[in-house]
Design an enzyme around this catalytic site. Structure first.
Site, PDB file in Angstrom:
ATOM      1  N   LYS A   1      25.099  -4.222  -5.941  1.00  0.00           N
ATOM      2  CA  LYS A   1      23.912  -3.311  -5.725  1.00  0.00           C
ATOM      3  C   LYS A   1      24.311  -1.925  -5.624  1.00  0.00           C
ATOM      4  CE  LYS A   1      19.390  -3.808  -3.675  1.00  0.00           C
ATOM      5  NZ  LYS A   1      18.414  -4.632  -2.846  1.00  0.00           N
TER       6      LYS A   1
ATOM      7  N   GLU B   1      17.487 -19.390 -15.192  1.00  0.00           N
ATOM      8  CA  GLU B   1      18.594 -18.599 -15.730  1.00  0.00           C
ATOM      9  C   GLU B   1      19.466 -19.302 -16.812  1.00  0.00           C
ATOM     10  OE1 GLU B   1      17.607 -18.628 -12.510  1.00  0.00           O
ATOM     11  OE2 GLU B   1      17.630 -16.817 -11.656  1.00  0.00           O
TER      12      GLU B   1
ATOM     13  N   PHE C   1      23.744 -12.714   2.024  1.00  0.00           N
ATOM     14  CA  PHE C   1      22.424 -13.370   1.241  1.00  0.00           C
ATOM     15  C   PHE C   1      22.839 -13.406  -0.058  1.00  0.00           C
ATOM     16  CE2 PHE C   1      17.981 -13.430  -0.283  1.00  0.00           C
ATOM     17  CZ  PHE C   1      17.792 -14.658  -0.054  1.00  0.00           C
ATOM     18  N   GLN C   2      22.466 -14.489  -0.889  1.00  0.00           N
ATOM     19  CA  GLN C   2      22.699 -14.636  -2.234  1.00  0.00           C
ATOM     20  C   GLN C   2      23.731 -13.945  -2.840  1.00  0.00           C
ATOM     21  OE1 GLN C   2      18.956 -13.167  -3.939  1.00  0.00           O
ATOM     22  NE2 GLN C   2      18.153 -15.335  -3.881  1.00  0.00           N
TER      23      GLN C   2
ATOM     24  N   MET D   1      22.037 -41.864 -26.321  1.00  0.00           N
ATOM     25  CA  MET D   1      23.312 -42.147 -26.739  1.00  0.00           C
ATOM     26  C   MET D   1      23.934 -43.140 -25.968  1.00  0.00           C
ATOM     27  SD  MET D   1      25.652 -41.572 -29.060  1.00  0.00           S
ATOM     28  CE  MET D   1      25.587 -40.282 -30.278  1.00  0.00           C
TER      29      MET D   1
END
Lengths: 206, 597
Positions: free
Chosen positions: B190, B78, B140-141, B501
Site C-alpha cells: 500500500k 476473486e 490485518f489482511q 464423472m
C-alpha cells in the site's frame, strides 16, 4: 515426474532407521551424482525459486551452497543432486526456465574442482592430543580455536577427504561438525560466459 | 544477499529512459496508484477483472478519478475474476488482467492462477499488499502472496519502490505474453501505491535471465522432414501450443499437404477442423477409439505444441510402441519429459511449421488412412438415441447444429466436458475453452463471461457455456456479472443431479458405492436461480424439447440465458482408458462392473 530417489521426510528416515533399513538406497547403475552450478540474480526470491523447484518437482537435493560472485548482483549456487541422466536433463531445463537464473551448467562429465569446508570440534586429553594433532597435520587441518579440553579444526578439501577426517576423529569424541556443502568450478581457461550452453543448444535425445 | 526482488531495475530503467524519448511520461511526480492506472493504459489493457479492498483502495480511487480507457469489471469473487481473465485470454490471445486486494483477495485467486499455469494462459494478477513496514507482522489482511503463488506462477514480483512500479508492470506483461505463456503475480504494498515518482512507461524491458527460444534449428527441421518422408504410418498429435502460437492454419495446411491424419488433445481442439476426413478427434483417456488405435499403430508421432500429459498417454511405457517421436515445443523443459523424443525441435510452433511445410512433400498414406477408417467404422462415437431419454451428447449435438460450429464453447470439468470435446466437432481455433491441466470445476461460467468481454466488437459468434450441475454452482455468483453487463451468453447446465464423472468412476471401479456424489436433494432449481440473478431461465427434460428451447434461448440478446437440461444420470463417457492403464486397454462400452479392474 518422480525421481528414483526422492528426498525422504524426517518420518521416513526415523522409520527406516528403526527398521534397520539403509537411509540411502543402493544406487542403480544409471544413477549418478551430479554437481550443478547455477548463476542467478542475487536475491532471496531467486534463491527460493531454485530450491522450491527441487521440492515442487520432487528432485533430490544433497547439498546446496550459495554466495555472492565478483558481481554483487549475481550469486552462484552449487547444487549436488542424484538421479539418472534423463532426470538431471529435466532438472537443468527446469532450472534454466526460471527467469532469475542466468546460467545453468552440469559440471559432471567435464573436469572440475570441487571443495568443501569443514569445522570440527573435538575433545582432547593430554594423552590424545598428540595423536589428534598428527591426524590433523596429515589432512592439513588448521586449529582455529582451542580451550583446555577442546580443539576446533578448519579443513578444506574434496568431500571424501572431509569424510575420512571425520571418521578418524570420531574415536576422540567429536563435539560438533559444521560442513559448508560443496562449491565447484570447471577446470578450464574460460568463464561461464564463454562456454557453450548445453541447455539452449538442446540436441535430439535418443 | 538482498531481499529486494528486482535488482538492477533502477539501473536498467534509467538506461531505458535515457534511450527512449517516446515513452509515456508525466513531468510531475504522481502516486503509485496513478502510475498503476497509467501503466495499464499504456500497456493497452482493455479489461481489468477486479474486486476492491483496503490495500488497493487508492487504485480504485484513481480509476474513478482518471477514467482510464480500460474497463473495470467488478467480479463477485476473486476466483471468478481469474477465470474471467483466463477466458478473455484464451478467446483473444491477449494477456488477461486481474486486480484484487491483499489477504483473502489474493488467496482467492490461487486456483485461477494455478489453472492458468497448468494451461499456459497469459495472465497478470495484481494483488494488494500491506504497507512494506508491516510485511511479516501478521498485519490485518496480510498474506505472503509471493510465497503462496511461487510454484504456480511463471514469475512474480514484489514491488518495494514506487520508482520500479512502471518497469515491473511492463516486465510482468512481457513475461506473461512471451515464450510459453503463463501467469505472473505483481504484489503491490500500500505504501508503494501512496508514494510518488514521475511516471515513465518503458517501450521494452530487458531481463537478462529470461531466455526466449531463438529461431528453430534448421538441421532438426530437415531431420524431421526426412523422418516424415520415411514414415508409412505418420500421425500428427496436436496440442494447445499450436493455438497459442496462432499456427492452426499452418498445421492444417501441413496435414492436408502430406495427407497425415490429425488427432488433438483437449486444448488442441479447433486447431484442425474436425469435419475434415483426416481428423480423428481427440486422443487419450476419453479420446476416440480410432485416434488411440492410430497412436498404438503409428510409426511416427509428430507432437506439435503438446506435452504428453498422463491423460493423453495413460501408461507411458506402452504408449505408441512402434512410433518414433518428433516433438515440436516452445518449452525445452517439456521435451522428453514424459516420452523421449527422437527429434526435438525447440521453438515457436508457427516458426517451425513455416519452415517445415515447404520441406514436406505430399505422401501416399492411402493404406494407413484406410486402416484408420476401419477403426472408425468399427467403433464410432455413439450413444443410445432410441429410448426417448434426454442425454448430454444429444444436447451438445443440437447446440452444434444450431451454431454450425461457429460459436465459442466454454466447458467446465467432468462428463459434459468430455462429451463436448467428443461431440461438438470444433472447426476453428480459440472456439474451445476449458480447464484441462488443473481440471477446475466452476471454471466455465466465469471463463465464458471473460470470453464475452474479450470478443465484444471482435466477433458476433455466440458464447456458449456448457457446465454440469456440480460445477455450475461453484461459481454461480458470477451470473450477477453477466446480467449486470447484459452479456447474451447461453449457459447450458447439463444436469444429471450427480457429480457425474466421479459417479462414473464409482460405478466402474468402486462397486456402485456412490459416496457423496448424489446432488438430487441439494441442487437448486436452476431456472429460479437464473431468474433470481435477472437472467432468463429455461428447461428441457426430453429430447424433443431441446430444439425449441435452444430457439427460445437464441432469441434473447440482452441477458444471459441459463438452460437446465435434465439428463439421465446413469450415462457414462465412453470410450475410456482407465487411469494408469495402457492405451490399448481402452473400454469402448459399458461392461459388467469391475470386469477390468
Amino acid at each position: 515426474m518422480q525421481t528414483e530417489m526422492p528426498t525422504l521426510t524426517p518420518q521416513q528416515i526415523l522409520r527406516r532407521r528403526k527398521a534397520g533399513e539403509p537411509i540411502l538406497p543402493d544406487e542403480p547403475e544409471q544413477v549418478h551424482r551430479h554437481t550443478i552450478t547455477v548463476l542467478l540474480e542475487n536475491t532471496i526470491g531467486a534463491l527460493i525459486r531454485v530450491v522450491n523447484l527441487f521440492s515442487a518437482r520432487g528432485f533430490n537435493l544433497e547439498s546446496v551452497t550459495v554466495g555472492e560472485t565478483d558481481d554483487p548482483t549475481v550469486s552462484r549456487m552449487t547444487i549436488v543432486t542424484t538421479g539418472n541422466d534423463r532426470i538431471i536433463g529435466q532438472v537443468l531445463r527446469q532450472l534454466d526456465r526460471l527467469i532469475d537464473t542466468l546460467h545453468v551448467e552440469d559440471l559432471s562429465g567435464s573436469s572440475f574442482v570441487e571443495r568443501e569446508l569443514c569445522l570440527l570440534k573435538v575433545s582432547y586429553t593430554n594423552e590424545t592430543r598428540a595423536a589428534i594433532m598428527d591426524t590433523a597435520e596429515i589432512f592439513r587441518g588448521k586449529v582455529v580455536d582451542i580451550t583446555p579440553n577442546t580443539m576446533t579444526f578448519e579443513l578444506t578439501g574434496p568431500t571424501s577427504k572431509i569424510e575420512a577426517f571425520i571418521k578418524l576423529m570420531k574415536p576422540h569424541g567429536i563435539l560438533e561438525v559444521a560442513r559448508s556443502g560443496r562449491v565447484a568450478m570447471r577446470r578450464s581457461s574460460g568463464s561461464w560466459l564463454t562456454h557453450e550452453d548445453p541447455v539452449l543448444k538442446l540436441s535430439a535425445e535418443r | 544477499m538482498r531481499t529486494d526482488t528486482i535488482p538492477l531495475v533502477r539501473a536498467v530503467r534509467s538506461a531505458l529512459n535515457a534511450e527512449d524519448p517516446s515513452a509515456k511520461v508525466t513531468a510531475e511526480p504522481v502516486t503509485g496508484a496513478e502510475i498503476f492506472v497509467r501503466a495499464l493504459e499504456a500497456e493497452g489493457v482493455e479489461v481489468v477483472f477486479g474486486h476492491p479492498g483496503g490495500a488497493v483502495i487508492h487504485i480504485y480511487d484513481e480509476i474513478a478519478r482518471l477514467k482510464p480507457r480500460f474497463q473495470h469489471i467488478l467480479v463477485r469473487h476473486e476466483q471468478g475474476g481469474t477465470h474471467m481473465a483466463e477466458g478473455y485470454a484464451k478467446a483473444t490471445g491477449r494477456v488477461g488482467t486481474v486486480l484484487v486486494t491483499s489477504g483473502p483477495g489474493a488467496t482467492n485467486t490461487v486456483t485461477g492462477i494455478a489453472d492458468a499455469y497448468m494451461d499456459s494462459v497469459p495472465l497478470v494478477v495484481f494483488t494488494g499488499q500491506v504497507p512494506t513496514k508491516l510485511i511479516g507482522n501478521d498485519a490485518f489482511q496480510e498474506t505472503d502472496t509471493i510465497g503462496i503463488t511461487r510454484s504456480i506462477t511463471k514469475h512474480s514480483f514484489l514491488v518495494r519502490d514506487v520508482r520500479d512500479l512502471a518497469w515491473t508492470i511492463k516486465a510482468a506483461y512481457h513475461i506473461a505474453r512471451t515464450g510459453r505463456p503463463g501467469p505472473v503475480v505483481v504484489d503491490l504494498p500500500k505504501d508503494v501505491l501512496l508514494s510518488r515518482a514521475p511516471f515513465t512507461y518503458p517501450e521494452e524491458v530487458h531481463l537478462r535471465g529470461y531466455k526466449l527460444p531463438g529461431p528453430p534449428d534448421p538441421e532438426r527441421i530437415r531431420e524431421a522432414a526426412e523422418m516424415i518422408a520415411a514414415s508409412r504410418r505418420p500421425l500428427l498429435y496436436v496440442g494447445g501450443g499450436t493455438i497459442n502460437a496462432n499456427a492452426a492454419e499452418l498445421l492444417t495446411r501441413l496435414a492436408r499437404k502430406a495427407r497425415i491424419p490429425v488427432t488433438t488433445t483437449l486444448h488442441g481442439l479447433g486447431a484442425f477442423p474436425e469435419d475434415d476426413p483426416l481428423s480423428l478427434g481427440m486422443l487419450g483417456m476419453h479420446g476416440t477409439w480410432y485416434a488411440n488405435q492410430a497412436v498404438q499403430h503409428a510409426d511416427l508421432i509428430i507432437a506439435v505444441g503438446a506435452r504428453f500429459d498422463d491423460r493423453v498417454t495413460g501408461r507411458v511405457d506402452t504408449w505408441a510402441p512402434h512410433a518414433k517421436v518428433i516433438h515440436i515445443d516452445i518449452d525445452p523443459a517439456c521435451i522428453s519429459k514424459n516420452v523421449p523424443a527422437d527429434c526435438a525441435i525447440v521453438g515457436d510452433v508457427r516458426a517451425v511449421l513455416e519452415q517445415l511445410l515447404p520441406l514436406v512433400a505430399p505422401k501416399d498414406t492411402k493404406a494407413w488412412l484406410a486402416e484408420i477408417e476401419q477403426w472408425r467404422a468399427e467403433c464410432p462415437l455413439t450413444y443410445e438415441t432410441h429410448d426417448g431419454k434426454l442425454r448430454a451428447q444429444y444436447v451438445i449435438e443440437r447446440i452444434r447444429a444450431k451454431t454450425g460450429g461457429h460459436a465459442v464453447v466454454v466447458s467446465d470439468v467432468g462428463q459434459h466436458q468430455m462429451w463436448t470435446a467428443q461431440y461438438f466437432r470444433f472447426l476453428h481455433p480459440r472456439t474451445h475453452i476449458t480447464s484441462g491441466g488443473l481440471g477446475t470445476m466452476g471454471f466455465a461460467l466465469p471463463a465464458a463471461i471473460g470470453a464475452a468481454f474479450g470478443l465484444r466488437g471482435r466477433s458476433d459468434w455466440p458464447i456458449v457455456c456448457i457446465s454440469g450441475d456440480g460445477g455450475f454452482v461453484m461459481n454461480a455468483q458470477e451470473l450477477g456479472v453477466a446480467a449486470a453487463h447484459r452479456l447474451p451468453i447461453k449457459v447450458a447446465v447439463i444436469n444429471n443431479n450427480f457429480l457425474g464423472m466421479v459417479r462414473q468412476w464409482q460405478e466402474l471401479f468402486h462397486e456402485h458405492r456412490f459416496s457423496h456424489t448424489d446432488l438430487s436433494d441439494t441442487n437448486p432449481d436452476f431456472v429460479e436461480l437464473a431468474e433470481a440473478f435477472h437472467c432468463v431461465g429455461l428447461r428441457a427434460t426430453r429430447p424433443e424439447e431441446v430444439d425449441a428451447v435452444l430457439e427460445e434461448a437464441w432469441k434473447v440478446n440482452d441477458r444471459p440465458v441459463v438452460i437446465d437440461f435434465q439428463v439421465v444420470k446413469e450415462e457414462m463417457v465412453f470410450p475410456m482408458v482407465p487411469a494408469g492403464a495402457s492405451t490399448s486397454e481402452m473400454i469402448t462400452k459399458r461392461l459388467t462392473p469391475n470386469a477390468f479392474v
